[in-house]
Design a protein around this motif. Structure first.
Motif, mmCIF file in Angstrom:
data_model
loop_
_atom_site.group_PDB
_atom_site.id
_atom_site.type_symbol
_atom_site.label_atom_id
_atom_site.label_comp_id
_atom_site.label_asym_id
_atom_site.label_seq_id
_atom_site.Cartn_x
_atom_site.Cartn_y
_atom_site.Cartn_z
ATOM 1 N N ILE A 1 -7.053 12.010 -1.811
ATOM 2 C CA ILE A 1 -5.557 12.007 -1.192
ATOM 3 C C ILE A 1 -5.522 11.098 0.168
ATOM 4 C CG2 ILE A 1 -3.878 13.605 -0.315
ATOM 5 C CD1 ILE A 1 -4.133 13.516 -3.350
ATOM 6 N N TYR A 2 -4.415 10.475 0.417
ATOM 7 C CA TYR A 2 -3.948 9.825 1.481
ATOM 8 C C TYR A 2 -3.605 10.832 2.554
ATOM 9 C CZ TYR A 2 -0.395 8.105 4.668
ATOM 10 O OH TYR A 2 0.369 7.854 5.879
ATOM 11 N N ILE A 3 -3.968 10.929 3.756
ATOM 12 C CA ILE A 3 -3.765 11.973 4.560
ATOM 13 C C ILE A 3 -3.037 11.557 5.774
ATOM 14 C CG2 ILE A 3 -4.742 13.852 5.909
ATOM 15 C CD1 ILE A 3 -7.384 13.789 4.105
ATOM 16 N N PHE A 4 -3.316 10.516 6.330
ATOM 17 C CA PHE A 4 -2.725 10.016 7.533
ATOM 18 C C PHE A 4 -3.216 8.454 7.742
ATOM 19 C CE2 PHE A 4 -6.046 13.051 9.166
ATOM 20 C CZ PHE A 4 -6.765 12.129 9.766
ATOM 21 N N HIS A 5 -2.629 7.842 8.747
ATOM 22 C CA HIS A 5 -3.062 6.478 9.097
ATOM 23 C C HIS A 5 -2.877 6.254 10.297
ATOM 24 C CE1 HIS A 5 1.208 5.328 8.177
ATOM 25 N NE2 HIS A 5 0.862 4.376 8.706
ATOM 26 N N ARG A 6 -3.644 5.584 11.173
ATOM 27 C CA ARG A 6 -3.253 5.017 12.449
ATOM 28 C C ARG A 6 -2.373 3.878 12.325
ATOM 29 N NH1 ARG A 6 -4.890 5.827 17.377
ATOM 30 N NH2 ARG A 6 -6.812 7.105 16.934
ATOM 31 N N LYS A 7 -1.264 3.855 12.795
ATOM 32 C CA LYS A 7 -0.111 2.860 12.647
ATOM 33 C C LYS A 7 -0.456 1.624 13.180
ATOM 34 C CE LYS A 7 3.768 4.526 12.588
ATOM 35 N NZ LYS A 7 4.191 4.408 11.092
ATOM 36 N N VAL B 1 -12.009 5.358 5.180
ATOM 37 C CA VAL B 1 -10.964 4.395 5.956
ATOM 38 C C VAL B 1 -10.647 3.415 5.059
ATOM 39 C CG1 VAL B 1 -10.326 3.154 7.818
ATOM 40 C CG2 VAL B 1 -11.534 5.450 8.051
ATOM 41 N N TYR B 2 -9.347 2.898 4.845
ATOM 42 C CA TYR B 2 -9.137 1.918 3.914
ATOM 43 C C TYR B 2 -8.425 0.841 5.238
ATOM 44 C CZ TYR B 2 -7.042 -1.467 1.011
ATOM 45 O OH TYR B 2 -6.792 -2.740 0.172
ATOM 46 N N GLU B 3 -9.005 -0.360 5.154
ATOM 47 C CA GLU B 3 -8.307 -1.349 6.005
ATOM 48 C C GLU B 3 -8.130 -2.494 5.424
ATOM 49 O OE1 GLU B 3 -11.532 -1.405 8.869
ATOM 50 O OE2 GLU B 3 -10.215 -0.341 10.361
ATOM 51 N N TRP B 4 -6.957 -3.330 5.664
ATOM 52 C CA TRP B 4 -6.786 -4.517 4.919
ATOM 53 C C TRP B 4 -6.139 -5.361 5.958
ATOM 54 C CZ3 TRP B 4 -1.794 -5.722 2.918
ATOM 55 C CH2 TRP B 4 -0.913 -5.092 3.127
ATOM 56 N N ASN B 5 -5.558 -6.748 5.369
ATOM 57 C CA ASN B 5 -4.956 -7.855 6.229
ATOM 58 C C ASN B 5 -5.376 -7.589 7.707
ATOM 59 O OD1 ASN B 5 -2.868 -9.516 6.672
ATOM 60 N ND2 ASN B 5 -1.242 -7.991 6.878
ATOM 61 N N THR B 6 -4.828 -7.214 8.630
ATOM 62 C CA THR B 6 -5.300 -7.438 9.901
ATOM 63 C C THR B 6 -6.084 -6.538 10.519
ATOM 64 O OG1 THR B 6 -3.638 -5.968 10.922
ATOM 65 C CG2 THR B 6 -2.819 -8.428 10.601
ATOM 66 N N HIS B 7 -6.568 -5.391 9.764
ATOM 67 C CA HIS B 7 -7.430 -4.423 10.032
ATOM 68 C C HIS B 7 -7.120 -3.525 11.213
ATOM 69 C CE1 HIS B 7 -10.348 -5.581 7.068
ATOM 70 N NE2 HIS B 7 -9.972 -6.831 7.262
ATOM 71 N N ARG B 8 -5.653 -3.702 11.702
ATOM 72 C CA ARG B 8 -5.280 -2.893 12.761
ATOM 73 C C ARG B 8 -5.123 -1.386 12.332
ATOM 74 N NH1 ARG B 8 -1.203 -4.971 17.379
ATOM 75 N NH2 ARG B 8 -1.163 -2.904 18.619
ATOM 76 N N ALA B 9 -4.314 -1.311 11.114
ATOM 77 C CA ALA B 9 -4.016 -0.113 10.452
ATOM 78 C C ALA B 9 -5.233 0.387 9.743
ATOM 79 C CB ALA B 9 -2.581 -0.198 9.689
ATOM 80 N N LEU C 1 0.674 -1.358 0.053
ATOM 81 C CA LEU C 1 -0.033 -0.082 -0.028
ATOM 82 C C LEU C 1 0.881 1.290 0.098
ATOM 83 C CD1 LEU C 1 -2.842 1.550 0.094
ATOM 84 C CD2 LEU C 1 -2.759 1.095 2.692
ATOM 85 N N CYS C 2 1.770 1.236 0.932
ATOM 86 C CA CYS C 2 2.563 2.652 1.091
ATOM 87 C C CYS C 2 3.493 2.725 -0.233
ATOM 88 C CB CYS C 2 3.529 2.560 2.297
ATOM 89 S SG CYS C 2 2.632 2.631 3.785
ATOM 90 N N ARG C 3 3.987 1.545 -0.880
ATOM 91 C CA ARG C 3 4.708 1.775 -2.119
ATOM 92 C C ARG C 3 3.965 2.181 -3.066
ATOM 93 N NH1 ARG C 3 5.731 -3.334 -2.182
ATOM 94 N NH2 ARG C 3 4.608 -3.761 -4.174
ATOM 95 N N GLN C 4 2.589 1.801 -3.356
ATOM 96 C CA GLN C 4 1.916 2.280 -4.528
ATOM 97 C C GLN C 4 1.455 3.731 -4.328
ATOM 98 O OE1 GLN C 4 -1.087 -0.888 -5.203
ATOM 99 N NE2 GLN C 4 0.156 -1.744 -6.474
ATOM 100 N N LYS C 5 1.076 4.331 -2.950
ATOM 101 C CA LYS C 5 0.644 5.444 -2.700
ATOM 102 C C LYS C 5 1.954 6.589 -2.749
ATOM 103 C CE LYS C 5 -0.243 5.131 2.146
ATOM 104 N NZ LYS C 5 -1.204 4.894 3.178
#
Length: 124
Positions: free
Chosen positions: A76-82, A58-66, A31-35
């Motif tokens: 535009i991607y603004i921020f993400h909960r880590k 909100v976009y969540e994937w894999n573990t849905h934690r981030a 995800l980060c690589r593509q954005k």
């Protein structure tokens, strides 16, 4: 404490961070690589959404934690909960006003090797 104002491309979502930016990070997850994100890490108490919170998607994937937050109007991607530090946000520094990304060192982080959800894992 320095304060930075920021927004998405169309200006519908505005925010402020109250934090000293000492380091920027990249991440090699898909995800980060593509954005093509360049981020700084701030504690959740340092981020204030000033306007347009209802326009955040909100976009969540894999573990849905981030949780990755995008403007629903301009995309535009603004921020993400880590994921690795859920009490922190990664802020897209390209959304900050009057901030020079070249003034702060950049560190590559590894996200591609973070665990993925095992469909056969037992429930916790």
């Amino acid at each position: 404490m320095p304060t930075y104002q920021g927004s998405c491309h169309c200006g519908a979502v505005t925010f402020r961070i109250d934090a000293e930016i000492r380091e920027l990070t990249t991440c090699d997850c898909s995800l980060c690589r593509q954005k093509n994100a360049l981020m700084t890490k701030v504690h959740e108490s340092a981020l204030t959404v000033l306007g347009g919170e209802d326009l955040l998607s909100v976009y969540e994937w894999n573990t849905h934690r981030a949780k990755h937050f995008f403007c629903s109007r301009c995309g535009i991607y603004i921020f993400h909960r880590k994921r690795a530090a859920p009490d922190h946000f990664g802020i897209n520094v390209f959304c900050l006003e009057d901030f020079d990304p070249g003034s702060v060192p950049v560190r590559a982080t590894e996200g591609i090797g973070m665990s993925v959800v095992d469909p056969n894992a037992r429930r916790q």
